[in-house]
Scaffold this motif. Structure first.
Motif: not given
Length: 186
Positions: A86-103
């Motif tokens: 398991w890996v835990y990713f994070r992204k700055k909220a100010k950069d907008g929506a964060f989804d790992l899967y494009s389809d």
């Protein structure tokens, strides 16, 4: 300030774990480490990060996983912690929506990996149950008594098997729903 929280999430509830991590972020607690049922947070800016979890095909140190993690980092995500696969990713909220899967196909792949892990756990638990039932039967045949350590281990394994079975059902249900959705889209 560092805060450690002990919390259990089952294999099939990674989405609830994501929601909880994002709620902790909203309260100003940013994830820095994950262990078995243990989460360590550093107090910081409320809502600074959005968190997503993924079960990789291999451990994070594997070359394919490392390449994927580098790819994710190029998109602005950061791997903040890992536990087994398991890996835990994070992204700055100010950069907008964060989804790992494009389809839908990549989402199905993720749920298949989780279901595969669940099947392995279920199989191991079935083997443990069978070994202990065989030990119980052998004890009854040789000693004429039912109550023995293998009998109690058999009961424990049966309960654990039921638990493992129940935690996997939501994953299988979600996987089935996504496959149905994929067929409708195609």
């Amino acid at each position: 300030m560092i805060k450690t929280v002990h919390k259990f999430f089952s294999l099939g509830s990674f989405e609830k774990e994501e929601q909880w991590l994002n709620a902790m972020s909203q309260k100003g607690y940013q994830l820095v480490h994950v262990g078995w049922c243990s989460y360590t947070f550093l107090e910081g800016e409320p809502g600074k990060y959005l968190y997503r979890l993924e079960l990789l095909e291999e451990v994070p140190e594997h070359p394919e996983s490392a390449a994927y993690i580098r790819f994710m980092e190029e998109t602005g995500a950061e791997m903040v912690a890992s536990y087994m696969r398991w890996v835990y990713f994070r992204k700055k909220a100010k950069d907008g929506a964060f989804d790992l899967y494009s389809d839908i196909r990549s989402k199905i792949g993720h749920y298949r990996r989780i279901a595969g892990l669940w099947w392995v756990l279920l199989f191991v638990e079935l083997i443990a149950l069978a070994i202990n039932v065989a030990g119980t039967v052998n004890y009854v045949i040789t000693n004429g008594r039912l109550l023995n350590p293998n009998f109690f281990l058999s009961l424990f394994c049966l309960l654990l098997l039921g638990f493992v079975f129940c935690i996997g059902l939501p994953v299988l249900k979600k996987l089935r729903q996504m496959k149905k959705e994929q067929r409708v889209r195609e």
